[in-house]
Design an enzyme around this catalytic site. Structure first.
Site, PDB file in Angstrom:
ATOM      1  N   ILE A  35      -2.927 -36.303   9.335  1.00  0.00           N
ATOM      2  CA  ILE A  35      -3.369 -34.942   9.057  1.00  0.00           C
ATOM      3  C   ILE A  35      -4.433 -34.986   7.965  1.00  0.00           C
ATOM      4  O   ILE A  35      -4.299 -35.706   6.985  1.00  0.00           O
ATOM      5  CB  ILE A  35      -2.175 -34.051   8.644  1.00  0.00           C
ATOM      6  CG1 ILE A  35      -2.610 -32.596   8.450  1.00  0.00           C
ATOM      7  CG2 ILE A  35      -1.491 -34.580   7.407  1.00  0.00           C
ATOM      8  CD1 ILE A  35      -1.444 -31.639   8.250  1.00  0.00           C
ATOM      9  N   SER A  36      -5.490 -34.226   8.160  1.00  0.00           N
ATOM     10  CA  SER A  36      -6.499 -34.071   7.113  1.00  0.00           C
ATOM     11  C   SER A  36      -5.969 -33.076   6.093  1.00  0.00           C
ATOM     12  O   SER A  36      -5.175 -32.190   6.423  1.00  0.00           O
ATOM     13  CB  SER A  36      -7.811 -33.550   7.696  1.00  0.00           C
ATOM     14  OG  SER A  36      -8.361 -34.489   8.586  1.00  0.00           O
ATOM     15  N   GLN A  37      -6.414 -33.185   4.859  1.00  0.00           N
ATOM     16  CA  GLN A  37      -6.005 -32.234   3.828  1.00  0.00           C
ATOM     17  C   GLN A  37      -6.363 -30.822   4.283  1.00  0.00           C
ATOM     18  O   GLN A  37      -7.443 -30.601   4.835  1.00  0.00           O
ATOM     19  CB  GLN A  37      -6.714 -32.542   2.518  1.00  0.00           C
ATOM     20  CG  GLN A  37      -6.328 -33.845   1.893  1.00  0.00           C
ATOM     21  CD  GLN A  37      -7.115 -34.105   0.617  1.00  0.00           C
ATOM     22  OE1 GLN A  37      -8.096 -33.449   0.316  1.00  0.00           O
ATOM     23  NE2 GLN A  37      -6.659 -35.092  -0.133  1.00  0.00           N
ATOM     24  N   PRO A  38      -5.488 -29.864   4.041  1.00  0.00           N
ATOM     25  CA  PRO A  38      -5.793 -28.482   4.438  1.00  0.00           C
ATOM     26  C   PRO A  38      -7.136 -27.989   3.903  1.00  0.00           C
ATOM     27  O   PRO A  38      -7.860 -27.284   4.604  1.00  0.00           O
ATOM     28  CB  PRO A  38      -4.617 -27.691   3.871  1.00  0.00           C
ATOM     29  CG  PRO A  38      -3.484 -28.669   3.925  1.00  0.00           C
ATOM     30  CD  PRO A  38      -4.107 -29.995   3.554  1.00  0.00           C
TER      31      PRO A  38
ATOM     32  N   ILE B  74      -9.886 -29.695   3.467  1.00  0.00           N
ATOM     33  CA  ILE B  74     -11.002 -30.245   4.245  1.00  0.00           C
ATOM     34  C   ILE B  74     -11.028 -29.625   5.642  1.00  0.00           C
ATOM     35  O   ILE B  74     -12.102 -29.408   6.210  1.00  0.00           O
ATOM     36  CB  ILE B  74     -11.001 -31.785   4.260  1.00  0.00           C
ATOM     37  CG1 ILE B  74     -12.403 -32.322   4.586  1.00  0.00           C
ATOM     38  CG2 ILE B  74     -10.001 -32.350   5.223  1.00  0.00           C
ATOM     39  CD1 ILE B  74     -13.425 -32.096   3.522  1.00  0.00           C
TER      40      ILE B  74
END
Length: 156
Positions: free
Chosen positions: A2-5, A7
């Site tokens: 998961i990408s950081q929220p 980003i």
């Protein structure tokens, strides 16, 4: 994965710029991961196609997203470097992995006036916005330093 929220929000913001009616726009996401960004994008864009190269991640995303019943989201198992020609042309393409350059297939599958938001670079990655003009030329602008997993080809 998961990408950081933050980003995911930043990529969505950059992808939405210049799109007059996002609910009528078609987006291609490269790298479905666990499905988080695909679910976010499906709330913002009219039609979302998300491609993942790893079968285990593709299957996990499908499980994670099934309860949400997002009718405008299509998950594809395949090589993101090749995009998804069957859904082209796209108003926007976003990527969750960094390559040394934008794959030619992405540029081919992007509508004139469309934009690609993707990390580019190996050691020093930059989040870029690339826009395609009516003649097919692409111009990119660096936005900020980022750190993503490398863009890989093939399926696994």
């Amino acid at each position: 994965t998961i990408s950081q929220p933050y980003i995911v929000a930043r990529i969505a913001e950059l992808a939405l710029e210049g799109i007059p009616d996002p609910r009528a726009a078609r987006l291609l996401e490269i790298g479905t991961g666990c499905g988080y960004a695909a679910a976010v994008m499906a709330q913002l864009f009219g039609d979302v196609v998300s491609v993942e190269r790893l079968r285990s991640l593709h299957d996990r995303a499908r499980e994670n997203l099934r309860p949400l019943r997002l009718p405008n989201l299509r998950l594809v198992f395949g090589d993101g470097n090749r995009g998804v020609a069957a859904g082209a042309p796209y108003d926007a393409i976003v990527a969750a992995a960094a390559g040394d350059e934008l794959p030619p297939a992405w540029i081919e599958q992007l509508k004139p006036g469309g934009r690609i938001v993707a990390p580019v670079g190996a050691l020093r990655q930059q989040l870029i916005v690339a826009t395609k003009d009516a003649s097919g030329r692409v111009q990119s602008t660096g936005k900020e330093a980022v750190r993503f997993v490398p863009l890989r080809g093939g399926v696994g």
